[in-house]
Design a protein around this motif. Sequence first.
Motif, PDB file in Angstrom:
ATOM      1  N   HIS A  52       0.721  -1.271  -0.036  1.00  0.00           N
ATOM      2  CA  HIS A  52      -0.023   0.085   0.082  1.00  0.00           C
ATOM      3  C   HIS A  52       0.856   1.220  -0.009  1.00  0.00           C
ATOM      4  O   HIS A  52       0.393   2.398  -0.552  1.00  0.00           O
ATOM      5  CB  HIS A  52      -0.940   0.020   1.224  1.00  0.00           C
ATOM      6  N   GLU A  68      -4.833   9.174   2.948  1.00  0.00           N
ATOM      7  CA  GLU A  68      -5.902   8.118   3.167  1.00  0.00           C
ATOM      8  C   GLU A  68      -6.398   7.564   1.779  1.00  0.00           C
ATOM      9  O   GLU A  68      -6.585   6.197   1.540  1.00  0.00           O
ATOM     10  CB  GLU A  68      -7.044   8.508   3.938  1.00  0.00           C
ATOM     11  N   PHE A 126      -6.138   3.787   0.277  1.00  0.00           N
ATOM     12  CA  PHE A 126      -7.151   2.892  -0.256  1.00  0.00           C
ATOM     13  C   PHE A 126      -6.913   2.312  -1.869  1.00  0.00           C
ATOM     14  O   PHE A 126      -7.040   1.217  -1.998  1.00  0.00           O
ATOM     15  CB  PHE A 126      -8.576   3.652  -0.147  1.00  0.00           C
ATOM     16  N   TYR A 172      -4.501  -0.363  -1.778  1.00  0.00           N
ATOM     17  CA  TYR A 172      -4.949  -1.585  -1.085  1.00  0.00           C
ATOM     18  C   TYR A 172      -5.673  -2.210  -2.268  1.00  0.00           C
ATOM     19  O   TYR A 172      -5.505  -3.532  -2.514  1.00  0.00           O
ATOM     20  CB  TYR A 172      -5.913  -1.548  -0.179  1.00  0.00           C
ATOM     21  N   HIS A 206     -10.753  -4.781   4.735  1.00  0.00           N
ATOM     22  CA  HIS A 206     -11.210  -3.971   3.560  1.00  0.00           C
ATOM     23  C   HIS A 206     -11.519  -2.533   3.954  1.00  0.00           C
ATOM     24  O   HIS A 206     -12.029  -2.575   5.006  1.00  0.00           O
ATOM     25  CB  HIS A 206     -12.163  -4.462   2.752  1.00  0.00           C
ATOM     26  N   PRO A 207     -10.689  -1.499   3.617  1.00  0.00           N
ATOM     27  CA  PRO A 207     -10.867  -0.175   4.175  1.00  0.00           C
ATOM     28  C   PRO A 207     -12.350   0.228   4.044  1.00  0.00           C
ATOM     29  O   PRO A 207     -12.798   1.114   4.978  1.00  0.00           O
ATOM     30  CB  PRO A 207     -10.094   0.588   3.198  1.00  0.00           C
TER      31      PRO A 207
END
Length: 371
Positions: A10, A89, A93, A96, A110-111
């Motif tokens: 990530h 942020e 995501f 990810y 999972h975000p």
Amino acid sequence: MTGGRGNGDHAREGRISGYALKIIRESAGLTQERFAERMAVDITTIQGWESGRRPLMAISTGAYLSLRHALLRLGAQFRLLMQLDMALEADRFVGYVLSAKADNPSAVDHPLASWVITRPFTDLVAWPFTATVPSGLAGATRMTGRRGPVATAPSLLPDERAHFFTHLRAATENADADRVDGMLLRRQAHYVAGFDDGDDTPDWLATMQRAEERRTRRADQWTPSWAVLRSGAHSLARFGDREALQHFIRTRLAEEVCEIANLNYWAYWLGEVSEPQSADTFMVELDPHAWRGTELLRHLVGKLYSTNPYVDVVAHTLWALVMLRPSTLDPHTADDLRQAATRTLEEDTVSVQSQRELEAIIYALRMIHRG
């Protein structure tokens, strides 16, 4: 890229925060050369940060704080630095999703299953796909002697875009409908997947909406599926299907509990509810008097125009807010609302229900003024 980068990567993602950094630097009137000089780094470091080749997420916390403090001293606005934090942020995501399997996503970490996302976050995530500058950064750019062609937004490669949206569709379709976090993932993956401009996206959104309608049989109750329907109707409206949103308003906003849920969600989406929420159940658990409503009112008044694809839900939410919280109306906002409502009615493009609600708003404003 069909299988992702492999989990754990990530921190290699930095395109969104890098482009946000570029806008913030330019807003302070700084060239890359001048900024590098003040930061005591090589210009290639600045270029690497802004391009995402050297992701800001990969630098130490101390280095990142020094970067923020330097920008503040050099004239950057604090509100823009808050956007930079949120951009990190958003990069996390995106990283990810690009690292995960495309067609078999795990919901465990999972975000989109861990917190209710906000408008600033969503604007930043959508940026590479819509090329629309996020609302928190809009108007901040100043030209600083650029040369040659310049990208207008962060971007993903075609195979990355395909992987991104394949993953989100799979997450939507496979989310556990018996769990609150599963339904949160379903709703939010569904909504973000709606930023795909592929030819089949409207049909996929409509299919998912019909499936959720079958799941949610009672219109007089709030359930996590209600929240999925709400987001799905908004996504379809973005593609020109205003009937889906009008249908949602007619059938799913008739009861007080759902009306309050809609208002609470709007307040959270726009930041009037500042505490992060971990589940959609906050929509019915939160006291609607816990937020002021003035920011929400001003936002909705600014969105009340006939060409807005969401105009019907804007009109309805304004009506509900004015009826519930008339104290939010200051004289200036009330005048703006009356003008916007009158203009929208004259253009005669909204639903019959919206027309009635706008007329009720104008009448309420007249009564408040007389009082």
